[in-house]
Design an enzyme around this catalytic site. Structure first.
Site, PDB file in Angstrom:
ATOM      1  N   CYS A  67       0.825  -1.215   0.000  1.00 13.41           N
ATOM      2  CA  CYS A  67       0.000   0.000   0.000  1.00 13.41           C
ATOM      3  C   CYS A  67       0.857   1.262   0.000  1.00 13.41           C
ATOM      4  O   CYS A  67       0.335   2.369  -0.079  1.00 13.41           O
ATOM      5  CB  CYS A  67      -0.941  -0.003   1.189  1.00 13.41           C
ATOM      6  SG  CYS A  67      -1.952  -1.495   1.212  1.00 13.41           S
ATOM      7  N   CYS A 114     -12.790  -0.446   8.391  1.00 17.90           N
ATOM      8  CA  CYS A 114     -11.976  -0.838   7.239  1.00 17.90           C
ATOM      9  C   CYS A 114     -12.063   0.190   6.118  1.00 17.90           C
ATOM     10  O   CYS A 114     -13.130   0.730   5.842  1.00 17.90           O
ATOM     11  CB  CYS A 114     -12.447  -2.178   6.687  1.00 17.90           C
ATOM     12  SG  CYS A 114     -12.487  -3.494   7.920  1.00 17.90           S
ATOM     13  N   SER A 115     -10.918   0.409   5.447  1.00 19.52           N
ATOM     14  CA  SER A 115     -10.926   1.309   4.293  1.00 19.52           C
ATOM     15  C   SER A 115     -11.627   0.613   3.134  1.00 19.52           C
ATOM     16  O   SER A 115     -11.979  -0.563   3.211  1.00 19.52           O
ATOM     17  CB  SER A 115      -9.498   1.695   3.921  1.00 19.52           C
ATOM     18  OG  SER A 115      -8.721   0.537   3.708  1.00 19.52           O
ATOM     19  N   ILE A 123     -12.445  -0.642  -0.907  1.00 20.90           N
ATOM     20  CA  ILE A 123     -11.829  -1.251  -2.089  1.00 20.90           C
ATOM     21  C   ILE A 123     -12.192  -0.329  -3.255  1.00 20.90           C
ATOM     22  O   ILE A 123     -13.372  -0.180  -3.584  1.00 20.90           O
ATOM     23  CB  ILE A 123     -12.376  -2.675  -2.302  1.00 20.90           C
ATOM     24  CG1 ILE A 123     -11.916  -3.589  -1.168  1.00 20.90           C
ATOM     25  CG2 ILE A 123     -11.959  -3.214  -3.669  1.00 20.90           C
ATOM     26  CD1 ILE A 123     -12.639  -4.930  -1.114  1.00 20.90           C
ATOM     27  N   LYS A 168     -10.366   5.648   4.545  1.00 17.73           N
ATOM     28  CA  LYS A 168     -11.668   5.174   5.031  1.00 17.73           C
ATOM     29  C   LYS A 168     -12.829   5.677   4.166  1.00 17.73           C
ATOM     30  O   LYS A 168     -13.733   4.908   3.845  1.00 17.73           O
ATOM     31  CB  LYS A 168     -11.865   5.654   6.483  1.00 17.73           C
ATOM     32  CG  LYS A 168     -13.186   5.269   7.096  1.00 17.73           C
ATOM     33  CD  LYS A 168     -13.235   3.780   7.366  1.00 17.73           C
ATOM     34  CE  LYS A 168     -14.651   3.241   7.503  1.00 17.73           C
ATOM     35  NZ  LYS A 168     -15.299   3.018   6.208  1.00 17.73           N
ATOM     36  N   HIS A 204      -9.337   3.715  -1.091  1.00 17.71           N
ATOM     37  CA  HIS A 204      -7.971   3.191  -0.971  1.00 17.71           C
ATOM     38  C   HIS A 204      -7.609   2.314  -2.172  1.00 17.71           C
ATOM     39  O   HIS A 204      -7.489   1.098  -2.049  1.00 17.71           O
ATOM     40  CB  HIS A 204      -7.859   2.421   0.345  1.00 17.71           C
ATOM     41  CG  HIS A 204      -6.486   1.899   0.664  1.00 17.71           C
ATOM     42  ND1 HIS A 204      -5.322   2.477   0.182  1.00 17.71           N
ATOM     43  CD2 HIS A 204      -6.086   0.854   1.437  1.00 17.71           C
ATOM     44  CE1 HIS A 204      -4.277   1.780   0.647  1.00 17.71           C
ATOM     45  NE2 HIS A 204      -4.711   0.797   1.392  1.00 17.71           N
TER      46      HIS A 204
END
Lengths: 100, 386
Positions: B85, B208-209, B211, B330, B334
């Site tokens: 990342c 969670c961030s 997709i 978030k 991402h």
């Protein structure tokens, strides 16, 4: 010219099992290799493609009494940080532990 | 080393774009950044691309010349950097090093990821490849699982709470709602954030961030040539990349990322500033706990005080040190390979005073922190007014 043997990096458990077979015969030493304390844990609900059928499952990083940490699966009762666990078996390259 | 500046920036929207392929996203960001800098493709002397898993997500390799060629950039070094990342943070670090050393003057740095063409379980599997596949990956650890184990330990050692983590999500969603390029422009309440679908205990979907698909790019040049191209140069005061063990179980203490701490120390030293001087930041909130730990590792607060710091509102848009005014990973989204350069665009935009509704008042010194994997790569950049 020297011949270089190809080496495969084995996981610590594989090394431990090999050591266990070759070197350590005494029970106290085996116990130190097979037991540990939960350093951290999680229950996985959203699994990667390969493990969707297993979910939910518990993962933990176990601090082995003999030193070092291992990431493995927990079978049976759920565990928390600080719980004592015992190494059960090694499946598809993954160490499985149970609450002691 | 010569002083280096960002002379142009360009971003696509982050989101789920069924009709866009990887290359078209990267090209859009690249052309926008060159247009912003007032340079033509023929002036680009090298192209540094950050991309994590294009080959796995879309089956395309040899990405740097593949993208550069579509922008009419040829006959120059075009190289892809992969650091999970932190891929485009790493591309940026190496590009700045090369310009600073005098190898090139005008360089394009891009980042791109196209993730939504794969189902979520497959995405989790591809992302898991940023960890140790022989150990944690084989045991069934997703990245959410690794950060869940980090969160559990942080909660155990410091009393960090679910509410403190949820506060990160609520804040970043509030900021993302004000960002026209964000993936999720939806305000959420503390109540919602606390009761999301469980992903990996104690993390829920709101920890969670996202997709996402997206791309970002910057053009950099020596500071003493910046005025030839722009009247809004942003100075790169400090930048550092560091590393650590890939496997989580090989780190002594998983409640801190020592690669981040070290990168921050080096970047501060290079910039001649301290953590206290940083007025605002874009940090790597791949999971809410990661933003809490970033507060500690960047030296904004002491170890264990990240949770109370965010819950008290100090990092909100109107707080003492706004964090992730873009909405962060978030809410902004991402697309992993685009995230590092995306953060730099967001910080540079604040310094140029172009952040619209999200504009912070104290905007002369900002920081970007990009994390790869569960902390095996870290890139920290300090940007300021030229």
């Amino acid at each position: 010219m020297t011949e270089i043997e190809s080496t495969v990096i084995e996981s610590p458990v594989e090394e431990l099992l090999a050591l266990e077979e070759s070197l350590f015969e005494s029970e106290p030493m085996l116990d130190r290799l097979r037991s540990g304390i939960v350093y951290t844990e999680t229950v996985v609900y959203a699994a990667p493609a390969e493990f969707v059928a297993d979910a939910p499952y518990q993962l933990a990083i176990v601090e082995l009494d003999g030193g070092g940490r291992l990431t493995g699966r927990i079978e049976g009762d759920r565990v928390e940080i600080g719980d004592a666990v015992r190494f059960g078996e090694y499946r598809n390259g993954v160490p499985f532990f149970r609450k002691a | 080393m010569r002083d280096v500046a960002i002379i142009g920036l360009g971003k696509t929207a982050f989101g789920s774009f069924a009709d866009r392929d990887l290359r078209s996203l990267a090209v859009e960001a690249g052309l926008k950044s060159m247009d912003d800098a007032g340079v033509t493709p023929s002036q680009i002397e090298a192209f540094y691309l950050g991309n994590f898993a294009g080959p796995s997500f879309v089956g395309q390799n040899h990405l740097a010349p593949y993208i550069a060629g579509a922008m009419d950039i040829t006959e120059v070094p075009c190289t892809r950097f992969e650091a999970a990342c932190a891929s485009s943070g790493s591309a940026f670090f190496h590009a700045v090093s090369a310009v600073g050393a005098g190898l090139y003057d005008v360089v394009l740095v891009g980042g791109v990821e196209k993730m939504t063409s794969q189902p979520t379980a497959k995405v989790s599997e591809i992302l898991a490849g940023a960890g140790d596949m022989a150990g944690e990956g084989r045991a069934g650890a997703t990245f959410a699982a690794l950060f869940a184990m980090i969160a559990r330990r942080h909660m155990y050692q410091y009393g960090t709470t679910r509410e403190q983590m949820a506060a990160v999500a609520v804040k970043n969603h509030a900021n993302g709602a004000k960002n026209p390029l964000a993936h999720m422009r939806k305000v959420i309440t503390m109540e919602t954030a606390l009761h999301g679908k469980p992903i990996s205990d104690p993390l829920t979907i709101y920890d969670c961030s996202l997709i996402s698909d997206g791309a970002a790019a910057v053009v950099i040049a020596p500071l003493d040539r910046a005025s030839e191209f722009t009247d809004r140069p942003v100075r790169i005061l400090g930048v550092a990349q560091t590393s650590d063990q890939v496997a989580l179980d090989q780190k002594d203490d998983i409640t801190t990322f020592r690669a981040v701490k070290r990168a921050a120390e080096k970047a501060y030293e290079m910039a001649g500033v301290t953590a206290r001087d940083i007025q605002f930041a874009e940090v790597h909130d791949c999971f809410t706990i990661a933003e809490i730990i970033a507060m500690e590792d960047l030296g904004f607060v002491k170890r264990g005080e990240g949770g109370p710091y965010v819950l008290a509102g100090h990092t909100c848009l109107n707080g003492e040190r706004p964090v992730n005014t873009s909405g962060g990973l978030k809410a902004k989204g991402h697309p992993v390979g685009a995230t590092g350069v995306g953060q730099l665009c967001d910080v540079a935009q604040q310094i140029r005073g172009e952040a619209g509704e999200r504009q912070v008042e104290r905007n002369s010194l900002g920081l970007a922190q990009n994390l790869g994997g569960s902390g095996a790569t870290a890139v920290v950049t300090v940007l300021g007014r030229a």
